[in-house]
Design a protein around this motif. Structure first.
Motif, mmCIF file in Angstrom:
data_model
loop_
_atom_site.group_PDB
_atom_site.id
_atom_site.type_symbol
_atom_site.label_atom_id
_atom_site.label_comp_id
_atom_site.label_asym_id
_atom_site.label_seq_id
_atom_site.Cartn_x
_atom_site.Cartn_y
_atom_site.Cartn_z
ATOM 1 N N PHE A 154 22.739 38.403 7.590
ATOM 2 C CA PHE A 154 21.676 39.499 7.848
ATOM 3 C C PHE A 154 22.383 40.750 8.068
ATOM 4 C CE2 PHE A 154 19.748 35.633 9.687
ATOM 5 C CZ PHE A 154 19.605 34.923 8.474
ATOM 6 N N MET A 155 23.392 40.777 8.987
ATOM 7 C CA MET A 155 24.131 41.871 9.252
ATOM 8 C C MET A 155 24.876 42.622 7.927
ATOM 9 S SD MET A 155 27.008 42.477 12.279
ATOM 10 C CE MET A 155 25.954 42.563 13.746
ATOM 11 N N GLY A 156 25.420 41.979 7.674
ATOM 12 C CA GLY A 156 25.971 42.515 6.266
ATOM 13 C C GLY A 156 25.152 43.106 5.184
ATOM 14 N N LEU A 157 24.010 42.276 4.945
ATOM 15 C CA LEU A 157 23.055 42.871 3.810
ATOM 16 C C LEU A 157 22.482 44.138 4.403
ATOM 17 C CD1 LEU A 157 21.550 39.282 2.770
ATOM 18 C CD2 LEU A 157 22.776 40.967 1.455
ATOM 19 N N SER A 158 22.196 44.231 5.498
ATOM 20 C CA SER A 158 21.314 45.345 6.147
ATOM 21 C C SER A 158 22.417 46.696 6.170
ATOM 22 C CB SER A 158 21.076 45.096 7.749
ATOM 23 O OG SER A 158 22.289 45.088 8.609
ATOM 24 N N VAL A 193 16.758 45.334 11.134
ATOM 25 C CA VAL A 193 17.573 44.101 10.898
ATOM 26 C C VAL A 193 18.936 44.136 11.439
ATOM 27 C CG1 VAL A 193 18.603 42.472 9.151
ATOM 28 C CG2 VAL A 193 16.181 43.634 8.733
ATOM 29 N N PHE A 194 19.672 45.374 11.431
ATOM 30 C CA PHE A 194 20.886 45.364 12.092
ATOM 31 C C PHE A 194 21.106 45.310 13.575
ATOM 32 C CE2 PHE A 194 24.348 47.888 13.969
ATOM 33 C CZ PHE A 194 25.653 47.268 13.206
ATOM 34 N N LEU A 195 19.997 45.763 13.979
ATOM 35 C CA LEU A 195 19.910 45.621 15.702
ATOM 36 C C LEU A 195 19.553 44.403 16.140
ATOM 37 C CD1 LEU A 195 18.021 49.050 17.080
ATOM 38 C CD2 LEU A 195 20.041 48.317 17.436
ATOM 39 N N VAL A 196 18.792 43.550 15.315
ATOM 40 C CA VAL A 196 18.531 42.132 15.736
ATOM 41 C C VAL A 196 19.572 41.372 15.651
ATOM 42 C CG1 VAL A 196 16.936 40.220 15.378
ATOM 43 C CG2 VAL A 196 16.160 42.615 15.295
ATOM 44 N N ALA A 197 20.537 41.366 14.390
ATOM 45 C CA ALA A 197 21.537 40.654 13.996
ATOM 46 C C ALA A 197 22.664 41.223 15.151
ATOM 47 C CB ALA A 197 22.087 40.945 12.660
ATOM 48 N N GLY A 198 22.714 42.398 15.669
ATOM 49 C CA GLY A 198 23.832 42.933 16.441
ATOM 50 C C GLY A 198 23.503 42.086 17.689
ATOM 51 N N ILE A 199 22.280 41.983 18.285
ATOM 52 C CA ILE A 199 21.951 41.486 19.587
ATOM 53 C C ILE A 199 22.454 39.959 19.503
ATOM 54 C CG2 ILE A 199 19.939 40.663 21.217
ATOM 55 C CD1 ILE A 199 18.582 43.422 20.087
ATOM 56 N N ALA A 200 22.168 39.395 18.320
ATOM 57 C CA ALA A 200 22.433 37.860 18.374
ATOM 58 C C ALA A 200 24.066 37.545 18.176
ATOM 59 C CB ALA A 200 21.812 37.491 16.892
ATOM 60 N N GLU A 201 24.798 38.623 17.750
ATOM 61 C CA GLU A 201 26.077 38.590 17.353
ATOM 62 C C GLU A 201 26.837 38.666 18.762
ATOM 63 O OE1 GLU A 201 28.648 38.645 14.456
ATOM 64 O OE2 GLU A 201 27.026 37.493 13.603
#
Length: 334
Positions: A154-158, A193-201
């Motif tokens: 999701f991070m890459g797609l965002s 989406v990037f922020l949520v994925a970044g928190i998870a990463e």
């Protein structure tokens, strides 16, 4: 000067690494102090003015701990794992443009380099869990692998919407493409989406499932102490800084001042000042999340990713592509 000039990149790189390590140590105090304020308590206030030297005290305490390596662990991998986590995050900063003239390298594939380094960082956590030969650490490592692999997609797609608008994978080109307007105006869904994925990463609350204390003792770093334990903390706070910096670069103009201040004295401030102000804002946002949100179950985290984040990232990418092709959104040549 002719002999010193070839050393300038190495000097710049050394200064940036030193500054990042000091910032990570300082963020430990910032986080504890801000959480104390938000939870209506004092926080660190004994060591130094306002407790500002608490990070120094913590560092001295950690360095004074025994460097314990369990006999049942895989010794080489156990020692290597925390270095992988810290070094990969530090290498990601090599492509970050801190200002018009400050930055280690301006790769034309800087965005892909960032994704590659964040992918490698998970090996440190996974190997730490596996090499510890501890069931809680192993479960933490397995969680980290599943969580990172899922949210990397999701991070890459965002970020692809930003690439379509800028026409480049270079982070400096992406910043310069926002001269006439930040990408957040059209890429707000991608930013979310990037922020949520970044928190998870970065394994931060509410997505700190790989080290959930209530379930896994301390997760992947249960068996770690001393300097090796400190390296995991260094990697975590550097990760928070990295995701904040990437959010600023991709969606908030990087080192560029806001457009409504273009004709004021504030526009004359150096780019590095604007960059630091923006990054600090998002770091405080990360800290505020830790005080505000509960931790979900692991199956809920993965289901949220594949059922919500993936469709949103695809909708953002498809919408950006359509608007770009129809000329509604301008940008570079892709």
């Amino acid at each position: 000067m002719a002999y010193i000039e070839p050393l300038f990149p190495f000097i710049e790189m050394s200064v940036i690494i030193l500054a990042l390590v000091l910032i990570a140590a300082f963020l430990v105090w910032v986080e504890r102090r801000m959480i104390g304020i938000w939870q209506d308590r004092l926080g660190p206030n004994r060591v130094g003015p306002g407790g500002v030297l608490q990070s120094v005290a913590d560092l001295l305490k950690i360095l004074g701990k025994d460097e314990f390596t369990p006999k049942f662990s895989d010794r080489f991998t156990f020692v290597l794992a925390p270095f992988i986590g810290a070094i990969t995050v530090l290498m990601s900063f090599a492509v970050i443009p801190f200002s018009q003239s400050i930055g280690v390298s301006d790769l034309n594939i800087g965005l892909l380099f960032f994704l590659a380094m964040t992918s490698l960082a998970v090996y440190g956590v996974v190997l730490a869990g596996w090499s510890s030969r501890n069931k809680y650490a192993l479960l933490g490592g397995m969680r980290a692998a599943a969580q990172t692999i899922s949210y990397e997609v999701f991070m890459g797609l965002s970020m692809m919407g930003v690439v379509l608008l800028a026409g480049s994978f270079s982070l400096r080109d992406i910043v310069e493409a926002q001269q006439h307007g930040w990408f957040i105006s059209s890429q707000w869904l991608g930013c979310l989406v990037f922020l949520v994925a970044g928190i998870a990463e970065s394994h931060r609350l509410p997505f700190d499932l790989p080290e959930a204390e209530t379930e896994l003792t301390a997760g992947f770093h249960t068996e770690y102490s001393g300097l090796k334990f400190a390296l995991f903390f260094l990697g975590e706070y550097l990760g928070v800084t990295l995701i904040s910096a990437m959010t600023v670069i991709l969606f908030f103009g990087g080192y560029l001042p806001p457009g409504f201040l273009a004709d004021t004295l504030f526009a004359e401030l150096p780019g590095i000042v604007w960059f630091i102000i923006k990054v600090l804002f998002f770091i405080l946002f990360f800290i505020l999340l830790r005080t505000s949100l509960p931790r979900p179950r692991f199956d809920q985290l993965l289901a949220f990713g594949w059922k919500v984040m993936l469709p949103l990232s695809l909708v953002n990418l498809l919408g950006t592509a359509i608007l770009r092709l129809t000329g509604v959104l301008g940008g570079g040549n892709v």
